[in-house]
Design a protein around this motif. Structure first.
Motif, PDB file in Angstrom:
ATOM      1  N   ARG A  30      -5.722   3.312  -1.990  1.00 44.17           N
ATOM      2  CA  ARG A  30      -5.316   2.186  -1.148  1.00 44.17           C
ATOM      3  C   ARG A  30      -5.324   0.902  -1.973  1.00 44.17           C
ATOM      4  N   THR A  88      -3.384  -3.307  -2.349  1.00 43.54           N
ATOM      5  CA  THR A  88      -2.544  -4.380  -1.823  1.00 43.54           C
ATOM      6  C   THR A  88      -1.642  -4.884  -2.945  1.00 43.54           C
ATOM      7  N   GLN A  89      -0.650  -5.651  -2.586  1.00 46.91           N
ATOM      8  CA  GLN A  89       0.245  -6.226  -3.594  1.00 46.91           C
ATOM      9  C   GLN A  89      -0.542  -7.141  -4.520  1.00 46.91           C
ATOM     10  N   THR A 104      -3.649  -6.880  -5.432  1.00 42.89           N
ATOM     11  CA  THR A 104      -4.413  -6.043  -6.358  1.00 42.89           C
ATOM     12  C   THR A 104      -3.511  -5.528  -7.469  1.00 42.89           C
TER      13      THR A 104
END
Length: 150
Positions: A34, A36-37, A39
């Motif tokens: 998982r 995010t952009q 990250t």
């Protein structure tokens, strides 16, 4: 987790043509990671990924061919001037405050620098702890950082 993700990113871009951050995020998610952009963006900076031609006018992510990436003094000055707000020390610890989201990139630059007094860094979102040896060198590091942001 970060180290595992970085290893997986290098494996993915070595095996597949990944052209965008979104494609990289999707490839990680397909492997049950998982992200995010934001990250992905930080990971790309920390891993010093570059874009190389993939044919037909397309470009893909790749690991930099330089094993030991070093920041030039000019590049560090620009990075620090744009992102560092404040620096101070206590004993053999230096604290660097950055704009939100910039600590990992600034920390990576410090880790990649040839400042031999720096043992290592720990970066959060907007703060970095820099461990320095010997203790007396902490003020020298603070002054170098302050010189960079002037």
């Amino acid at each position: 987790m970060k180290s595992r993700r970085h290893d997986l990113i290098k494996k993915i871009i070595g095996e597949e043509i990944i052209e965008t951050q979104e494609a990289l995020a999707e490839a990680l998610r397909a492997r049950h990671m998982r992200v995010t952009q934001a990250t992905i963006s930080r990971d790309i900076k920390e891993l010093f990924l570059i874009k190389v031609p993939a044919g037909n006018g397309r470009y893909r992510y790749a690991v930099s061919p330089h094993e030991n990436v070093r920041f030039s003094e000019g590049r560090m000055k620009r990075l620090f001037k744009d992102n560092v707000i404040f620096s101070d020390s206590s004993e053999n610890m230096v604290v660097v405050k950055t704009i939100p989201g910039a600590a990992s990139t600034v920390g990576a630059a410090l880790d990649a620098s040839d400042w031999t007094e720096i043992i290592g860094t720990v970066a959060g979102d907007d703060s970095i702890f820099v461990l320095v040896k010997p203790r007396e060198a902490a003020e020298t590091i603070v002054e170098r950082i302050r010189d960079m942001i002037r």
